[in-house]
Write an enzyme that holds these catalytic residues in place. Structure first.
Site, PDB file in Angstrom:
ATOM      1  N   GLU A 252      -5.528 -12.027   9.457  1.00 13.72           N
ATOM      2  CA  GLU A 252      -4.517 -11.040   9.034  1.00 13.72           C
ATOM      3  C   GLU A 252      -3.513 -11.797   8.183  1.00 13.72           C
ATOM      4  OE1 GLU A 252      -4.961  -7.982   9.684  1.00 13.72           O
ATOM      5  OE2 GLU A 252      -6.226  -7.924  11.456  1.00 13.72           O
ATOM      6  N   CYS A 286       4.800  -8.897   6.642  1.00 13.68           N
ATOM      7  CA  CYS A 286       3.622  -8.816   5.762  1.00 13.68           C
ATOM      8  C   CYS A 286       3.544  -7.455   5.088  1.00 13.68           C
ATOM      9  CB  CYS A 286       2.360  -9.087   6.574  1.00 13.68           C
ATOM     10  SG  CYS A 286       2.216  -8.029   8.017  1.00 13.68           S
TER      11      CYS A 286
END
Ligand code: NAD
Length: 485
Positions: A252, A286
């Site tokens: 991720e 993110c």
């Protein structure tokens, strides 16, 4: 003694018991003030390898426990996150520089991750398959064995527990390697919760340290899977190692997320969504909104509203003041942000608001008049910077949004029927209509495309069961079959 009493962990790592690591110890520092909050033990590669061997041993006993026993540990962990939320939040505020609501969100989701994961042991662990032979045939799920969880500093608790909880629930042992800057709120807190919840010693081990310890928990021979959340650069290295060693890597990674603002939008509401998307936790997420793609008919009004918000939002120490933005995590990240803003200006962009910082306190920033090669547009900044660009046609907006190395999250604000047509054309792991780009729930599958990850997903029962187990084909005959020789 409280859950996170420093006397329990000061100068120590946890590898079945709390003890000094071979990497020594380092200061736990508050990014807002530079205050030393404690000293945590540091692992080295030898600690990681020993922990991995110990984990493999402990895992066998853990996987053999009745599903109800594993479920009960996860349920108790969820309750402990709720019971000790205030203390854990205090560490998230001081150690990670988070505002209190963000810290509250982290403990709330941490509890939910444990509660959701407590259901996994009781789900069907496979399928009964039809067979062309006179036999029973099953696809059954088994734990992978030892799973390494490597987490970043920004939403440290959520990004660690979202992998730790389902990995444990499905019968794996876990090596947890938090970011060294957030090893208490995302390492000690998880370790202590599971100790108190009754997890057998050695099934979860805490290995604070830097990239060297991260590398060791990737290549330790007993480790079968790595759940990594962090930068694309580090993710690529881990993916390469896992490819060579034939291990599973769930990556991720970074993002540079677009928000498309359509004509006719409620500009005040859009600007509020934009401010949250770009400046929540100082843009260190993110999923942060890193590119605002705004229709020309509302562009001027939108920029003005965003600039007004930027100039009004208070920035300071969230541990002592009521602020909207806290500090950036360290001086390196602050320099990185300042450099990108300076480069953006030199390349001809206008800094419409902010762009300055006092120490690690970076003002919310709005940048306009940029082209798509400008660093502030093209790169993930990981700071409170909102670059805004204008579009005329839907095709142009879609092309701009997709023209990016990353594919994590995209928001579309405005008329839903237009947004639906646009959403179908977007290359992104997540699309949010009438929302900004930052959103996460324990039951929702999370993951990115392109340089945001390798397409794996985490979150939700089906996804997690798949992510943290292997499938074994099992057949049974009533007696030994007849063979031709
Ligand atoms: P980073 O990659 O430098 O560090 C993340 C973790 O990896 C830390 O624990 C670090 O010690 C460890 N690490 C670093 N290099 C390693 C290596 N070679 N081998 C093993 N471990 C290693 O990340 P960062 O810059 O501190 O964090 C911010 C980045 O993380 C941003 O790019 C952000 O987008 C990304 N991120 C992604 C998600 C997501 O879910 N997609 C969530 C949060 C943050």
């Amino acid at each position: 003694m409280t859950l996170l009493d420093t006397a329990l962990w000061s100068g120590r790592i946890s590898t079945g018991s709390w003890q000094p690591g071979h990497g020594g110890a380092y200061d736990v520092v508050a990014p807002a003030t530079g205050e030393v909050l404690g000293s945590i033990g540091s692992a080295d590669a030898s600690d990681a390898y020993a922990a991995s061997a110990r984990a493999a041993e402990a895992q066998r006993g853990w996987a053999a426990k009745a599903p109800e026993e594993r479920a009960a540990v996860l349920r108790r962990a969820g309750l402990l996150f709720e019971e000790h939320a205030e203390e854990i939040q205090g560490w998230i505020i001081r150690e990670a520089g988070s505002i209190p609501p963000k810290a509250g969100l982290e403990t709330h989701i941490a509890a939910n991750e444990c509660f959701d994961s407590s259901a996994l042991p009781h789900l069907a662990q496979g399928e009964v398959l039809p067979s062309d032979e006179a036999r029973w045939s099953f696809a059954r799920r088994k734990p992978i064995g030892v799973v390494s969880v490597i987490a970043p500093f920004n939403f440290p608790l959520i990004l660690a527990i979202r992998a730790v909880a389902p990995a444990l629930a499905t019968g794996n042992a876990v090596l947890l390697k938090p970011d060294p800057r957030t090893a208490v709120c995302a390492g000690v807190s998880i370790m202590r919760v599971f100790e108190e919840a009754g997890l057998p010693a050695g099934v979860l081990q805490l290995l604070p340290g830097g990239a060297d310890v991260g590398s060791a928990v990737v290549d330790a021979p007993e480790v079968g899977m790595v759940a990594f959340t962090g930068s694309t650069g580090a993710g690529r290295k881990i993916g390469e190692t896992c490819g060579r060693l034939l291990k599973r890597a769930h990556l991720e990674l970074g993002g540079n997320n677009a928000m498309i603002v359509l004509p006719g939008v409620d500009v005040a509401k859009a600007a509020s969504a934009a401010a949250f998307g770009s400046w929540m936790h100082q843009g260190q997420i993110c999923m942060t909104t890193g590119r605002h793609i705004v229709h020309e008919s509302v562009y001027d009004e939108y920029v003005a509203a965003l600039v007004e918000k930027a100039n009004a939002l208070p920035v300071g120490d969230p541990a002592s003041e009521q602020v909207a933005l806290g500090p950036l995590i360290d001086d390196g990240q602050t320099r990185h942000c300042a450099e990108i803003v300076a480069d953006a200006r030199s390349a001809g962009a206008t800094i419409a608001a902010g762009g300055t910082h006092e120490g690690r306190f970076f003002r919310p920033t709005v940048i306009t008049d940029l082209d798509r090669d400008n660093r502030a547009w093209a790169e993930e900044i990981f700071g409170p910077v909102a670059p805004v660009m204008k579009f005329s046609t839907v095709d142009e907006a879609v092309e701009l949004a997709n023209d990016c190395d990353f594919g994590l999250s995209i928001g579309v604000l405005g008329n839903v029927s237009d947004a639906m047509v646009i959403a179908d054309r977007l290359d992104s792991g997540k699309v949010h209509i009438n929302e900004q780009t930052v959103s996460d729930e324990s039951q929702a599958p999370f993951g990115g495309t392109k340089s945001s990850g390798n397409g794996t997903r985490i979150g939700g029962a089906t996804t997690n069961l798949e992510a943290f187990t292997e499938i074994q084909w099992l057949t049974v005959r009533p007696e030994i079959a007849d063979y031709p020789f």
